[in-house]
Design an enzyme around this catalytic site. Sequence first.
Site, PDB file in Angstrom:
ATOM      1  N   LYS A  38      28.157   4.426 -21.436  1.00  0.00           N
ATOM      2  CA  LYS A  38      27.842   4.898 -20.031  1.00  0.00           C
ATOM      3  C   LYS A  38      26.341   4.649 -19.605  1.00  0.00           C
ATOM      4  O   LYS A  38      25.550   4.044 -20.697  1.00  0.00           O
ATOM      5  CB  LYS A  38      27.884   6.578 -20.117  1.00  0.00           C
ATOM      6  CG  LYS A  38      26.765   6.959 -21.184  1.00  0.00           C
ATOM      7  CD  LYS A  38      27.091   8.513 -21.329  1.00  0.00           C
ATOM      8  CE  LYS A  38      25.896   9.201 -22.413  1.00  0.00           C
ATOM      9  NZ  LYS A  38      26.207  10.223 -22.886  1.00  0.00           N
ATOM     10  N   TYR A 282      -2.773  -1.286  -4.355  1.00  0.00           N
ATOM     11  CA  TYR A 282      -2.474  -0.032  -3.537  1.00  0.00           C
ATOM     12  C   TYR A 282      -3.545   1.116  -3.766  1.00  0.00           C
ATOM     13  O   TYR A 282      -3.394   1.308  -4.914  1.00  0.00           O
ATOM     14  CB  TYR A 282      -0.915   0.494  -3.151  1.00  0.00           C
ATOM     15  CG  TYR A 282      -0.222  -0.505  -2.535  1.00  0.00           C
ATOM     16  CD1 TYR A 282      -0.357  -0.944  -1.409  1.00  0.00           C
ATOM     17  CD2 TYR A 282       1.001  -0.928  -3.070  1.00  0.00           C
ATOM     18  CE1 TYR A 282       0.349  -1.964  -0.764  1.00  0.00           C
ATOM     19  CE2 TYR A 282       1.906  -1.599  -2.448  1.00  0.00           C
ATOM     20  CZ  TYR A 282       1.761  -2.385  -1.142  1.00  0.00           C
ATOM     21  OH  TYR A 282       2.499  -3.212  -0.696  1.00  0.00           O
TER      22      TYR A 282
HETATM   23  C1  LIG Z   1      26.016  10.415 -23.946  1.00  0.00           C
HETATM   24  C2  LIG Z   1      26.646  11.323 -25.111  1.00  0.00           C
HETATM   25  C3  LIG Z   1      26.604  11.081 -26.437  1.00  0.00           C
HETATM   26  C4  LIG Z   1      25.785  10.269 -26.996  1.00  0.00           C
HETATM   27  O1  LIG Z   1      24.818  10.628 -27.434  1.00  0.00           O
HETATM   28  P1  LIG Z   1      23.040  10.007 -28.151  1.00  0.00           P
HETATM   29  O2  LIG Z   1      22.131  11.128 -28.508  1.00  0.00           O
HETATM   30  O3  LIG Z   1      23.075   8.790 -27.238  1.00  0.00           O
HETATM   31  O4  LIG Z   1      24.017   9.649 -29.363  1.00  0.00           O
HETATM   32  C5  LIG Z   1      27.307  12.018 -26.977  1.00  0.00           C
HETATM   33  N1  LIG Z   1      28.209  12.820 -26.288  1.00  0.00           N
HETATM   34  C6  LIG Z   1      28.553  13.165 -25.172  1.00  0.00           C
HETATM   35  C7  LIG Z   1      29.328  14.115 -24.650  1.00  0.00           C
HETATM   36  C8  LIG Z   1      27.606  12.307 -24.491  1.00  0.00           C
HETATM   37  O5  LIG Z   1      27.517  12.422 -23.135  1.00  0.00           O
END
Ligand SMILES: *Cc1c(COP(=O)(O)O)cnc(C)c1O
Length: 389
Positions: A38, A282
């Site tokens: 994601k 700036y």
């Molecule tokens: C993003 C996510 C993870 C991964 O978490 P990390 O700490 O990056 O390993 C696991 N479970 C869910 C539901 C997530 O949204």
Amino acid sequence: MFTSPLNWVEINRKALEHNLAVFKKMTANQSVICACVKANAYGHGLIETGKIIGKDRRVWLGVNAVFEAESLRKAGIKNPIYILGYTPLSQLENAARLNCRLVVYNYETIEKLSKIAVKLHKKVPVHIKIETGNNRQGLLPSEAVKLAEKISASSLVLEGAATHFANIEDTTDHTYAFFQLKNFMDACEKIEDATGAKIPIKHCANTAATILFPETHLNMVRVGIGLYGMWPSKETYVSALREGNRGQSPAATVPFSLRPVLSWKTRISQIKEIPEGSYIGYGCTYKTTAKTRLAILPVGYYDGYDRGLSNTAYVLIKGRRAQIRGRVCMNITMVDVTDIPAAAIEDEVVLIGRQDKENISIEQMADRCNTINYEIPTRINERVPRIVI
Ligand SMILES: *Cc1c(COP(=O)(O)O)cnc(C)c1O
């Protein structure tokens, strides 16, 4: 394809493969790995990363939304895809057509998706999200049991049950995580009793849980940050040292290494000398105390180079540190190369990553921006090219 970008991200394929192998070994190949891609694979490039990780067809890809699943499928990636976020009712059919499995926690979703499954003659696997103490997405155990019964009676397949830890990377005291784990296991048992069927895939572990507590691995682990070579937090690292020999004094080392995958680079677009007493940028926040050689860089907060780095961070040029002078602008940043006389136009500049003996880590940048390592790479604009090396 990307001709001479102003700044670009390099993805180290070997490092990514190494990290994936670390987590496979850690779970003894017993649990499915759901690689969280994601947020543009935490800024590493959804497709670029998905193709590398997806070479092993057993590895699942975890996305937040249907559009990401669509991109992966269009790129020819056939691995199982698990949608971690909300799928709007109007997107359920797309999700089913793309052969995704979905997390569910609403009756409306079950009703609509069940009809879609019949219409498409498809088995649509769903995972019920159980609220065990994060109070985010999901249903309290008693409600989850009811939804599970509803799923069993529908044309959907109850493939999994999931929960998510609230307080595992922010602390070295994991009492709350174990409280959640117990709630989760109890809820799964109630669901299994009520439906008379085993839940095939129970999962709760993120990176921190996967590293620290094998008892959380269950049938699948959802690993994000660790795959990209980052530790979830300092607390997790300290805990890992301690868990290395439970109950005793800290072990000297963690028995594996994670390798950073991402570097971010640009090139010098101009070099000029300015006199002592000149203001830079700036707000005139910096004033030179001596004659200064300034390098102008074609990167700014539009690209995701945080404005909080103004006057505080440095970049690497010719293996040496060049301090940022003045404020980071939308598309431009100025750095001091007075003491790097060899610096010249179009020299490579490292914003994140290694150059000779120097290294700028994502963690170091996160500290300067008052945030966590997760946020830094996910904020690098998607338009910045990701180049696999
Ligand atoms: C993003 C996510 C993870 C991964 O978490 P990390 O700490 O990056 O390993 C696991 N479970 C869910 C539901 C997530 O949204």
